[in-house]
Scaffold this motif. Structure first.
Motif, PDB file in Angstrom:
ATOM      1  N   ASN A   1       0.830  -1.204   0.000  1.00  0.00           N
ATOM      2  CA  ASN A   1       0.000   0.000   0.000  1.00  0.00           C
ATOM      3  C   ASN A   1       0.871   1.263   0.000  1.00  0.00           C
TER       4      ASN A   1
ATOM      5  N   PRO B   1      -1.721  -5.355   2.352  1.00  0.00           N
ATOM      6  CA  PRO B   1      -3.103  -5.818   2.465  1.00  0.00           C
ATOM      7  C   PRO B   1      -3.142  -7.140   3.235  1.00  0.00           C
TER       8      PRO B   1
ATOM      9  N   THR C   1      -2.587 -10.352   1.217  1.00  0.00           N
ATOM     10  CA  THR C   1      -1.394 -10.487   0.393  1.00  0.00           C
ATOM     11  C   THR C   1      -0.938 -11.942   0.350  1.00  0.00           C
TER      12      THR C   1
ATOM     13  N   TYR D   1       2.052  -6.731   8.762  1.00  0.00           N
ATOM     14  CA  TYR D   1       1.119  -6.165   7.775  1.00  0.00           C
ATOM     15  C   TYR D   1       1.099  -4.645   7.853  1.00  0.00           C
TER      16      TYR D   1
END
Length: 368
Positions: free
Chosen positions: A90, A96, A99, A349
């Motif tokens: 991102n 995401p 992913t 993340y």
């Protein structure tokens, strides 16, 4: 995810009653051992910046651990990884939640160009070695064979034992053989697995043999073991195991050579002897990267020198599995990599930059 990303962390405390044979030493006399070495470290060495920039594009590999390297024909280097995130990334540097996540992958470097290699397809990528039922494969040490035509990677099979986060265990060792040009998997063959040793720590070619360095991983304590095979073909000839005084065809005769090694470490030629580089697993979540010296590829390993302190270590962030890249050295300056992870997977993340290898140039010099 099917399992926590922190599983390869070196969790090490000294366990009572688990002894290593005394390194008495018929440590033969050699300059590598007689010298008092000092270390000066320079962090963020190449190819760290190149890998980081590639990760930030989100167009392939965006982070992984293990970080072995193998020189290939045509000026290429194969970077061999275990648990791997793919893109996208991102704009704010997060991933995401959906992913792709694989258990093993390659990144092929030629000059400043990087290419991600996985199994499956571009729209449905999979691990290079497909997971078995109820488990997965992590990659370990790697080398070429058959005059460079093959890329051989030790693959550790792990299996689930229940539904909980930590309900899994190492099961057995394999050799995954890839074509070194197409990177297609050619075969997956079992290698010795009968002595509770993961024979994946390092591969060293020396004087007509390939030495295989394994780790007996007891969780709280880790011990190095050594085997060898003539030539570079790990599956065609019988292995021999270091007993402390000689070689045996019996895997269970393999002795503990050194306590406190990480699951992934390196053993390379240094000066007129040998150098072992490892994270210090004698302490929990250590930031210490150590070098040991010997006159023999089987040890004893003596005169530990602190090579580097990993600055990332602390809070939820852990570092582990440091080792040298001998084909990428510059004179007396080692190229040492280590892995960075978080005990809280959500952080991986939230910030793509955490779960990427770091590289350090470490210059060894004789003390004045």
């Amino acid at each position: 995810m099917s399992r926590p990303l922190v599983a390869v962390v070196a969790l090490s405390l000294t366990a009572a009653g688990l002894a290593v044979p005394a390194a008495s030493a018929n440590a033969a006399s050699c300059g590598a051992v007689q010298t008092d070495w000092t270390a000066q470290a320079t962090p963020h060495a190449a190819p760290e910046g190149l890998l980081n920039a590639y990760s930030d594009t989100g167009k392939g590999w965006t982070g992984a651990d293990s970080t072995y390297s193998v020189p290939l024909s045509g000026g290429r280097t194969a970077w061999v990884f275990s648990d791997t995130f793919l893109g996208p990334v991102n704009p704010d540097g997060s991933r995401p939640k959906n992913t792709p996540f694989l258990n093993n992958s390659f990144v092929i470097q030629k000059g400043q160009n990087l290419t991600t290699v996985t199994g499956g397809t571009a729209t449905n990528p999979t691990s290079l070695v497909p997971p078995p039922s109820n488990g997965w494969y992590w990659f370990g040490a790697a080398q070429t064979s058959n005059a460079g035509r093959n890329l051989d990677v030790v693959a550790l099979r792990f299996e689930k034992t229940g539904t909980g986060q930590w309900d899994w265990r190492w099961a057995s060792n394999y050799l995954a053989r890839f074509d070194s040009k197409t990177f297609k998997l050619q075969s997956l063959k079992p290698i010795p697995s009968g002595a509770n040793v993961q024979w994946s720590g390092w591969l060293l070619r020396d004087h007509g043999y390939t030495y295989i360095y394994g780790v007996e991983d007891l969780g709280a304590s880790k011990y190095q073991h050594v085997a060898r095979v003539r030539g570079d073909e790990l599956t065609a000839k019988a292995w021999e195991y270091w007993t402390g005084s000689g070689w045996s065809s019996d895997e269970t005769a393999s002795v503990r050579v050194l306590q406190g090694v990480a699951n992934e470490h390196s053993v390379t030629r240094w000066n007129d002897g040998y150098l072992l580089v490892t994270h210090d697993t004698n302490e929990l979540f250590s930031k210490r990267v150590l070098g040991y010296f010997s006159c023999s590829p089987t040890g004893p390993w003596v005169k530990p020198v602190e090579l580097f302190h990993t600055p990332e270590t602390g809070g939820n962030i852990i570092t582990y599995n440091s080792h040298d890249h001998p084909d990428l050295r510059s004179g007396n300056t080692l190229l040492v990599s280590y892995n960075v992870n978080s005990l809280v997977s959500d952080e991986l993340y939230g910030d793509v930059s955490i779960y990427r290898p770091r590289f350090v140039g470490v210059t060894l010099a004789a003390a004045q």
